[in-house]
Design a protein around this motif. Structure first.
Motif, PDB file in Angstrom:
ATOM      1  N   PHE A   1       4.210   9.315   8.692  1.00 13.93           N
ATOM      2  CA  PHE A   1       3.965   9.657   7.303  1.00 13.93           C
ATOM      3  C   PHE A   1       4.763  10.931   6.992  1.00 13.93           C
ATOM      4  O   PHE A   1       5.300  11.585   7.891  1.00 13.93           O
ATOM      5  CB  PHE A   1       2.463   9.849   7.058  1.00 13.93           C
TER       6      PHE A   1
ATOM      7  N   VAL B   1      -5.266   3.335   4.878  1.00 17.49           N
ATOM      8  CA  VAL B   1      -4.334   2.521   4.094  1.00 17.49           C
ATOM      9  C   VAL B   1      -4.727   1.052   4.145  1.00 17.49           C
ATOM     10  O   VAL B   1      -4.749   0.355   3.121  1.00 17.49           O
ATOM     11  CB  VAL B   1      -2.894   2.711   4.631  1.00 17.49           C
TER      12      VAL B   1
ATOM     13  N   ALA C   1       0.882  -1.169   0.000  1.00 14.67           N
ATOM     14  CA  ALA C   1       0.000   0.000   0.000  1.00 14.67           C
ATOM     15  C   ALA C   1       0.913   1.209   0.000  1.00 14.67           C
ATOM     16  O   ALA C   1       1.895   1.246   0.743  1.00 14.67           O
ATOM     17  CB  ALA C   1      -0.865  -0.017   1.254  1.00 14.67           C
ATOM     18  N   ALA C   2       0.599   2.201  -0.833  1.00 17.39           N
ATOM     19  CA  ALA C   2       1.513   3.340  -0.944  1.00 17.39           C
ATOM     20  C   ALA C   2       0.741   4.633  -1.148  1.00 17.39           C
ATOM     21  O   ALA C   2      -0.406   4.629  -1.616  1.00 17.39           O
ATOM     22  CB  ALA C   2       2.487   3.112  -2.099  1.00 17.39           C
ATOM     23  N   GLY C   3       1.407   5.724  -0.814  1.00 16.54           N
ATOM     24  CA  GLY C   3       0.836   7.049  -1.041  1.00 16.54           C
ATOM     25  C   GLY C   3       1.243   7.535  -2.430  1.00 16.54           C
ATOM     26  O   GLY C   3       2.409   7.413  -2.817  1.00 16.54           O
TER      27      GLY C   3
END
Ligand code: R1P
Ligand code: GUN
Length: 267
Positions: A204, A264, A120-122
């Motif tokens: 984050f 997320v 999972a990534a931004g």
């Protein structure tokens, strides 16, 4: 001769773990899968499962993050023998980086030839939206730049060479295949490709950090994968990796968005 690092596992330790697993299942996996945050459901697709809790596997670290079940699942996918990590290890959990990459060496000793990693990534790329899937074509291994690199320490040539090449880390044939299959399946609107940036976490990113990473050429940011890829390539496995864009990195001081693990991991 070598500094006493006492951070990783020897070839013999890894072999003992792999042999322990092989003695308890007839599955002989050629493909190893790693499930990212909230993506553990992938493992449920395996048929004829034989599953082990990480806590029961000799030498294995324990998962400590919500959304990472902590099970190693053997089984078949479309008739092919596979092994799947339902939960991975991250630097911010406090383990030495050599320990959190141990499963890659276990995969290798189980007979795995191809590793498929998910995370999972931004999204940093302004064209990305939440729900996009990014085929990873390259990475920025930021902890590695600072010397927190999984291959630091004595090199055992039975795994690989002292100075492995990383310009071919992500298998180009597999990327093209995924792109072709994605288009055939009509995934064109949400299938992307790009560069993944690994940070140590667990916080984050600040807005300034996101802006910097974007300028450096990163399309997505997360806290995993690159360390696993380096170890998988060191021991000669092919690598394919995908990011699910679960949130968009905050790049603007007017934004009210706040990254959070619930979003997320899907709960
Ligand atoms: O990379 P995976 O394991 O998917 O997890 C991602 O999600 C977590 C943050 O919510 C971080 O661990 C980040 O790396
Ligand atoms: N570092 C980082 N990891 C993530 N994992 C999922 N989303 C993010 C993000 O925005 N930043």
């Amino acid at each position: 001769m070598f500094p006493d690092l006492n951070t990783g596992f020897t070839y013999e330790d890894c072999k003992a773990t792999a042999d322990w697993l092989l003695a308890q299942t007839d599955v002989r996996p050629l493909v190893g899968i790693v499930c990212g945050s909230g993506l553990g459901g992938l493992a449920d697709m395996l048929k004829d499962q034989v599953a082990f809790n990480y806590k029961d596997i000799p030498n294995f670290p324990q998962s400590t993050v919500h959304g990472h079940a902590g099970r190693l699942v053997f089984g078949t996918l479309k008739g092919r023998d596979c092994v799947c990590m339902q939960g991975r290890f991250h630097l911010y959990e406090g383990y030495p980086i050599q320990k959190i990459t141990l499963p890659m060496r276990i995969f290798k000793l189980l007979g795995v030839e191809t590793v498929m990693l998910t995370n999972a990534a931004g999204g940093l790329n302004q064209d990305f939206k939440v729900g996009d899937i990014m085929i990873i074509k390259d990475h920025l291994n930021i902890p590695g730049f600072a010397g927190n690199h999984p291959l630091v320490g004595p090199n055992d040539e039975r795994f690989g060479v002292r100075f492995p090449c990383m310009s071919d880390a992500y298998d180009r044939e597999l990327q093209q295949l995924a792109m072709d299959v994605g288009h055939e399946l009509g995934f064109t609107d949400f299938l992307r490709e790009g560069v993944y940036c690994m940070l140590g976490g667990p916080s984050f990113e600040t807005i300034a950090e996101c802006r910097m990473l974007s300028k450096l050429g990163a399309d997505a940011v997360g806290m995993s994968t690159a360390h696993e890829v380096v170890v998988a390539r060191h021991c000669g496995m092919r690598v394919f990796a995908l990011s699910l864009i679960t949130n968009l990195a905050v790049m603007d001081y007017d934004s009210e968005e706040k990254a959070n693990h619930e979003e997320v991991s899907g709960g």
